[in-house]
Design an enzyme around this catalytic site. Structure first.
Site, PDB file in Angstrom:
ATOM      1  N   HIS A  41      -9.432  -7.496   2.369  1.00 49.90           N
ATOM      2  CA  HIS A  41      -8.452  -6.443   2.429  1.00 49.90           C
ATOM      3  C   HIS A  41      -7.304  -6.748   1.562  1.00 49.90           C
ATOM      4  O   HIS A  41      -6.750  -5.417   0.929  1.00 49.90           O
ATOM      5  CB  HIS A  41      -7.862  -6.898   3.924  1.00 49.90           C
ATOM      6  CG  HIS A  41      -6.753  -5.984   4.431  1.00 49.90           C
ATOM      7  ND1 HIS A  41      -7.043  -4.534   4.683  1.00 49.90           N
ATOM      8  CD2 HIS A  41      -5.515  -5.925   4.456  1.00 49.90           C
ATOM      9  CE1 HIS A  41      -5.873  -3.772   4.968  1.00 49.90           C
ATOM     10  NE2 HIS A  41      -4.971  -4.816   4.928  1.00 49.90           N
ATOM     11  N   PHE A  47       0.881  -1.252   0.075  1.00 47.03           N
ATOM     12  CA  PHE A  47       0.018   0.012  -0.111  1.00 47.03           C
ATOM     13  C   PHE A  47       0.933   1.251  -0.022  1.00 47.03           C
ATOM     14  O   PHE A  47       0.521   2.391  -0.395  1.00 47.03           O
ATOM     15  CB  PHE A  47      -0.870  -0.082   1.272  1.00 47.03           C
ATOM     16  CG  PHE A  47      -2.039   1.107   1.234  1.00 47.03           C
ATOM     17  CD1 PHE A  47      -2.913   0.854   0.251  1.00 47.03           C
ATOM     18  CD2 PHE A  47      -2.153   2.088   2.384  1.00 47.03           C
ATOM     19  CE1 PHE A  47      -4.141   2.074   0.267  1.00 47.03           C
ATOM     20  CE2 PHE A  47      -2.992   2.975   2.031  1.00 47.03           C
ATOM     21  CZ  PHE A  47      -3.881   2.849   0.990  1.00 47.03           C
ATOM     22  N   THR A  86     -10.319 -12.078   4.369  1.00 48.31           N
ATOM     23  CA  THR A  86     -11.326 -11.117   4.067  1.00 48.31           C
ATOM     24  C   THR A  86     -10.849 -10.172   2.714  1.00 48.31           C
ATOM     25  O   THR A  86      -9.804 -10.982   1.792  1.00 48.31           O
ATOM     26  CB  THR A  86     -10.989  -9.830   5.036  1.00 48.31           C
ATOM     27  OG1 THR A  86      -9.544  -9.271   5.001  1.00 48.31           O
ATOM     28  CG2 THR A  86     -10.950 -10.565   6.191  1.00 48.31           C
TER      29      THR A  86
HETATM   30  N1  INI Z   1       0.781  -5.672   2.413  1.00 51.20           N
HETATM   31  C1  INI Z   1       1.395  -6.351   1.451  1.00 51.20           C
HETATM   32  O1  INI Z   1       2.099  -6.059   0.718  1.00 51.20           O
HETATM   33  N2  INI Z   1       0.890  -7.616   1.195  1.00 51.20           N
HETATM   34  C2  INI Z   1      -0.238  -8.176   1.945  1.00 51.20           C
HETATM   35  O2  INI Z   1      -0.658  -9.248   1.548  1.00 51.20           O
HETATM   36  C3  INI Z   1      -0.973  -7.342   2.969  1.00 51.20           C
HETATM   37  N3  INI Z   1      -2.031  -7.689   3.676  1.00 51.20           N
HETATM   38  O3  INI Z   1      -2.678  -8.828   2.997  1.00 51.20           O
HETATM   39  O4  INI Z   1      -2.517  -7.298   4.502  1.00 51.20           O
HETATM   40  C4  INI Z   1      -0.118  -6.120   3.301  1.00 51.20           C
HETATM   41  N4  INI Z   1      -0.982  -5.302   4.087  1.00 51.20           N
HETATM   42  C5  INI Z   1      -0.066  -4.011   4.508  1.00 51.20           C
HETATM   43  C6  INI Z   1      -0.401  -2.875   3.862  1.00 51.20           C
HETATM   44  O5  INI Z   1       0.518  -3.014   2.671  1.00 51.20           O
HETATM   45  C7  INI Z   1       0.049  -1.667   4.455  1.00 51.20           C
HETATM   46  O6  INI Z   1       1.384  -1.841   4.860  1.00 51.20           O
HETATM   47  C8  INI Z   1      -0.683  -1.450   5.864  1.00 51.20           C
HETATM   48  O7  INI Z   1      -2.112  -1.545   5.757  1.00 51.20           O
HETATM   49  C9  INI Z   1      -0.407  -0.044   6.460  1.00 51.20           C
HETATM   50  O8  INI Z   1      -0.807   0.942   5.663  1.00 51.20           O
END
Ligand code: INI
Length: 156
Positions: free
Chosen positions: A89, A58, A87
């Site tokens: 997410h 993200f 989920t």
């Molecule tokens: N970030 C990833 O790179 N891969 C994932 O599978 C993932 N899941 O599934 O939660 C993930 N979450 C973290 C996200 O990218 C952010 O770092 C977090 O939400 C803080 O902003």
């Protein structure tokens, strides 16, 4: 005969930034190894490559955008692994990261290679990080080299 423009695959003299997600690092570290292998095999030196680590996929678009606006790199390579969970997410993160990368590329004119895996399982992720299905970090780096050369050629 139509005029055809096809860029070369030499990374010599080009500068690359790799934005690497730390989330699922057991996969993303393999993508990084693949990307570095591709860049150096195509002629890039360590001094031409900057690796920037971020918490998760993200955070990749903002980091890529900041790097692209500095105009110190010819291409950016985004590496991450968003693995399907219980989920939705993961779907939100994968979709927003992809949209964000497209936006960075269009708004800044700096090519961004999409090396964020979106596998349905850990097994699929492993297959794409240097085993059965190759290494998607390597593939993303190759795309970055070609696009960096193509943009140079089209702008010259
Ligand atoms: N970030 C990833 O790179 N891969 C994932 O599978 C993932 N899941 O599934 O939660 C993930 N979450 C973290 C996200 O990218 C952010 O770092 C977090 O939400 C803080 O902003």
């Amino acid at each position: 005969m139509p005029q055809e423009i096809a860029a070369g695959l030499s990374a010599s003299g080009l500068r690359f930034a790799i934005v690497l997600s730390r989330f699922n690092s057991f996969i993303t570290d393999q993508l990084l190894a693949g990307a570095l292998d591709c860049l150096t095999r195509h002629g890039a030196k360590d001094s031409q490559i900057t690796v920037v680590r971020v918490p998760g996929s993200f955070e990749i678009p903002l980091t890529a955008s900041t790097l692209a606006r500095r105009k110190r790199h010819d291409a950016i390579i985004a590496l991450g692994a968003v693995i399907k969970g219980a989920t939705s997410h993961d779907e939100l993160i994968a979709a927003e990261a992809t949209k964000g990368l497209t936006q960075v590329m269009i708004e800044t004119g700096i090519p961004v290679a999409h090396g964020i895996l979106t596998p349905s399982s850990l097994e699929q992720a492993i297959e794409r990080a240097g085993t059965k299905m190759g290494n998607k970090g390597w593939d993303a780096a190759l795309g970055a080299i070609e696009m960096a050369n193509l943009m140079k050629e089209l702008r010259s």
